[in-house]
Design a protein around this motif. Structure first.
Motif, PDB file in Angstrom:
ATOM      1  N   PHE A  93      -1.580   9.983  13.712  1.00 56.45           N
ATOM      2  CA  PHE A  93      -0.746  10.062  14.469  1.00 56.45           C
ATOM      3  C   PHE A  93      -0.955  11.364  15.523  1.00 56.45           C
ATOM      4  CE2 PHE A  93       3.508  11.613  16.339  1.00 56.45           C
ATOM      5  CZ  PHE A  93       3.879  10.510  16.756  1.00 56.45           C
ATOM      6  N   GLY A  94      -1.613  11.195  16.551  1.00 57.58           N
ATOM      7  CA  GLY A  94      -2.099  12.274  17.682  1.00 57.58           C
ATOM      8  C   GLY A  94      -2.949  13.046  16.727  1.00 57.58           C
ATOM      9  N   GLY A  95      -3.867  12.617  16.060  1.00 56.72           N
ATOM     10  CA  GLY A  95      -4.896  13.506  15.074  1.00 56.72           C
ATOM     11  C   GLY A  95      -4.464  13.946  14.073  1.00 56.72           C
ATOM     12  N   GLU A  96      -3.195  13.819  13.556  1.00 59.98           N
ATOM     13  CA  GLU A  96      -2.660  14.441  12.406  1.00 59.98           C
ATOM     14  C   GLU A  96      -2.439  13.346  11.372  1.00 59.98           C
ATOM     15  OE1 GLU A  96      -0.202  17.456  12.390  1.00 59.98           O
ATOM     16  OE2 GLU A  96      -0.704  18.056  14.428  1.00 59.98           O
ATOM     17  N   LYS A  97      -2.267  13.584  10.071  1.00 58.20           N
ATOM     18  CA  LYS A  97      -1.964  12.360   9.083  1.00 58.20           C
ATOM     19  C   LYS A  97      -0.397  12.359   9.161  1.00 58.20           C
ATOM     20  CE  LYS A  97      -6.030  12.467   6.363  1.00 58.20           C
ATOM     21  NZ  LYS A  97      -6.709  13.071   4.943  1.00 58.20           N
ATOM     22  N   LEU A  98       0.155  11.432   9.351  1.00 62.21           N
ATOM     23  CA  LEU A  98       1.889  11.051   9.135  1.00 62.21           C
ATOM     24  C   LEU A  98       1.830  10.490   7.847  1.00 62.21           C
ATOM     25  CD1 LEU A  98       4.635  11.201  10.299  1.00 62.21           C
ATOM     26  CD2 LEU A  98       4.099   9.139  11.435  1.00 62.21           C
ATOM     27  N   ARG A  99       2.389  11.032   7.109  1.00 65.02           N
ATOM     28  CA  ARG A  99       2.732  10.256   5.548  1.00 65.02           C
ATOM     29  C   ARG A  99       3.821   9.400   5.675  1.00 65.02           C
ATOM     30  NH1 ARG A  99      -1.521  11.587   2.300  1.00 65.02           N
ATOM     31  NH2 ARG A  99      -2.523  13.531   2.832  1.00 65.02           N
ATOM     32  N   LEU A 100       3.691   8.345   4.994  1.00 64.65           N
ATOM     33  CA  LEU A 100       4.703   7.257   4.979  1.00 64.65           C
ATOM     34  C   LEU A 100       5.247   7.101   3.372  1.00 64.65           C
ATOM     35  CD1 LEU A 100       2.816   4.712   7.093  1.00 64.65           C
ATOM     36  CD2 LEU A 100       4.554   6.279   7.850  1.00 64.65           C
ATOM     37  N   TYR A 101       6.726   6.994   3.011  1.00 62.35           N
ATOM     38  CA  TYR A 101       7.366   7.031   1.856  1.00 62.35           C
ATOM     39  C   TYR A 101       8.375   6.071   2.187  1.00 62.35           C
ATOM     40  CZ  TYR A 101       4.525  11.284   0.951  1.00 62.35           C
ATOM     41  OH  TYR A 101       3.554  12.260   0.967  1.00 62.35           O
ATOM     42  N   GLU A 102       8.700   5.463   0.668  1.00 64.32           N
ATOM     43  CA  GLU A 102      10.143   4.617   0.600  1.00 64.32           C
ATOM     44  C   GLU A 102      10.102   3.483   1.752  1.00 64.32           C
ATOM     45  OE1 GLU A 102      13.293   6.987   0.090  1.00 64.32           O
ATOM     46  OE2 GLU A 102      12.664   8.439  -1.268  1.00 64.32           O
ATOM     47  N   PRO A 103       9.100   2.677   1.656  1.00 68.57           N
ATOM     48  CA  PRO A 103       9.042   1.443   2.530  1.00 68.57           C
ATOM     49  C   PRO A 103      10.057   0.260   2.453  1.00 68.57           C
ATOM     50  CG  PRO A 103       7.337   1.165   1.158  1.00 68.57           C
ATOM     51  CD  PRO A 103       7.789   2.503   0.715  1.00 68.57           C
ATOM     52  N   LEU A 154       0.920  -1.197   0.009  1.00 66.83           N
ATOM     53  CA  LEU A 154      -0.023   0.046  -0.147  1.00 66.83           C
ATOM     54  C   LEU A 154       0.710   1.255   0.132  1.00 66.83           C
ATOM     55  CD1 LEU A 154      -2.686   1.483   0.108  1.00 66.83           C
ATOM     56  CD2 LEU A 154      -2.475   1.274   2.548  1.00 66.83           C
ATOM     57  N   ILE A 155       1.887   1.359   1.066  1.00 64.42           N
ATOM     58  CA  ILE A 155       2.960   2.356   0.781  1.00 64.42           C
ATOM     59  C   ILE A 155       3.541   2.623  -0.157  1.00 64.42           C
ATOM     60  CG2 ILE A 155       4.833   3.707   2.102  1.00 64.42           C
ATOM     61  CD1 ILE A 155       3.894   1.928   4.461  1.00 64.42           C
ATOM     62  N   ARG A 156       4.045   1.646  -1.043  1.00 64.51           N
ATOM     63  CA  ARG A 156       4.590   1.579  -2.200  1.00 64.51           C
ATOM     64  C   ARG A 156       3.713   1.973  -3.367  1.00 64.51           C
ATOM     65  NH1 ARG A 156       6.165  -3.775  -3.901  1.00 64.51           N
ATOM     66  NH2 ARG A 156       6.788  -2.761  -5.770  1.00 64.51           N
ATOM     67  N   GLY A 157       2.405   1.731  -3.365  1.00 68.06           N
ATOM     68  CA  GLY A 157       1.563   2.015  -4.420  1.00 68.06           C
ATOM     69  C   GLY A 157       0.946   3.555  -4.214  1.00 68.06           C
ATOM     70  N   CYS A 158       1.210   4.090  -3.085  1.00 67.11           N
ATOM     71  CA  CYS A 158       0.755   5.277  -2.931  1.00 67.11           C
ATOM     72  C   CYS A 158       1.891   6.405  -2.809  1.00 67.11           C
ATOM     73  CB  CYS A 158       0.147   5.514  -1.405  1.00 67.11           C
ATOM     74  SG  CYS A 158      -1.490   4.760  -1.545  1.00 67.11           S
ATOM     75  N   ASP A 159       3.226   5.873  -3.140  1.00 62.76           N
ATOM     76  CA  ASP A 159       4.430   6.602  -2.979  1.00 62.76           C
ATOM     77  C   ASP A 159       4.703   7.200  -4.564  1.00 62.76           C
ATOM     78  OD1 ASP A 159       6.808   8.074  -2.738  1.00 62.76           O
ATOM     79  OD2 ASP A 159       7.581   6.319  -1.696  1.00 62.76           O
ATOM     80  N   PRO A 160       4.695   8.523  -5.127  1.00 65.71           N
ATOM     81  CA  PRO A 160       4.881   9.642  -3.980  1.00 65.71           C
ATOM     82  C   PRO A 160       3.364  10.214  -3.888  1.00 65.71           C
ATOM     83  CG  PRO A 160       5.400  10.225  -6.350  1.00 65.71           C
ATOM     84  CD  PRO A 160       4.846   8.615  -6.417  1.00 65.71           C
ATOM     85  N   GLN A 161       2.438   9.937  -4.601  1.00 65.43           N
ATOM     86  CA  GLN A 161       1.341  10.902  -4.356  1.00 65.43           C
ATOM     87  C   GLN A 161       0.176   9.692  -4.156  1.00 65.43           C
ATOM     88  OE1 GLN A 161       1.283  13.957  -4.383  1.00 65.43           O
ATOM     89  NE2 GLN A 161      -0.950  14.192  -4.419  1.00 65.43           N
ATOM     90  N   PRO A 162      -0.852   9.856  -3.245  1.00 69.50           N
ATOM     91  CA  PRO A 162      -0.807  10.788  -2.519  1.00 69.50           C
ATOM     92  C   PRO A 162      -0.381  10.490  -1.064  1.00 69.50           C
ATOM     93  CG  PRO A 162      -2.781   9.565  -2.349  1.00 69.50           C
ATOM     94  CD  PRO A 162      -1.961   8.884  -3.584  1.00 69.50           C
ATOM     95  N   GLY A 163       0.444   9.680  -1.339  1.00 66.51           N
ATOM     96  CA  GLY A 163       1.399   9.085   0.149  1.00 66.51           C
ATOM     97  C   GLY A 163       0.341   8.618   1.135  1.00 66.51           C
ATOM     98  N   ALA A 164       0.803   7.345   1.523  1.00 66.47           N
ATOM     99  CA  ALA A 164       0.238   6.601   2.372  1.00 66.47           C
ATOM    100  C   ALA A 164       0.285   7.261   3.928  1.00 66.47           C
ATOM    101  CB  ALA A 164       0.573   5.133   2.309  1.00 66.47           C
ATOM    102  N   TRP A 165      -0.735   6.867   4.675  1.00 61.39           N
ATOM    103  CA  TRP A 165      -0.834   7.853   5.917  1.00 61.39           C
ATOM    104  C   TRP A 165      -1.309   7.133   7.025  1.00 61.39           C
ATOM    105  CZ3 TRP A 165      -5.460   9.011   8.405  1.00 61.39           C
ATOM    106  CH2 TRP A 165      -6.365   8.773   7.534  1.00 61.39           C
ATOM    107  N   VAL A 166      -0.770   7.392   8.302  1.00 61.19           N
ATOM    108  CA  VAL A 166      -1.442   6.702   9.552  1.00 61.19           C
ATOM    109  C   VAL A 166      -1.742   8.010  10.335  1.00 61.19           C
ATOM    110  CG1 VAL A 166      -0.103   4.725   9.657  1.00 61.19           C
ATOM    111  CG2 VAL A 166       0.756   6.723  10.472  1.00 61.19           C
TER     112      VAL A 166
END
Length: 75
Positions: A42-52, A28-40
């Motif tokens: 984190f404290g009520g904010e989106k933390l984007r994940l890239y280059e897994p 999922l992270i690979r497929g969403c990299d670079p756009q829109p960027g997979a996210w989790v």
């Protein structure tokens, strides 16, 4: 004549379910990299994940940050 376009990948498609198997999360992270960027969330904010990368032999529970370093996070 029967071809169609896939819709654009949006944030609702890029949310990471950390209970899923590691390989599914990696893909999922690979497929969403670079756009829109997979996210989790984190404290009520989106933390984007890239280059897994998949790390073998981890023993932490899903979604737990096991290490933080110059190369990034190990989750």
């Amino acid at each position: 004549s029967r071809a169609t376009y896939d819709p654009l990948c949006r944030d609702e498609h890029a949310a990471v379910d950390q209970a899923r198997p590691a390989l599914e999360v990696l893909n999922l992270i690979r497929g969403c990299d670079p756009q829109p960027g997979a996210w989790v969330d984190f404290g009520g904010e989106k933390l984007r994940l890239y280059e897994p990368a998949l790390v073998e032999g981890g023993s932490a529970a899903p979604g737990v940050v096991a290490a933080v370093g110059a190369e990034g996070l190990v989750v």
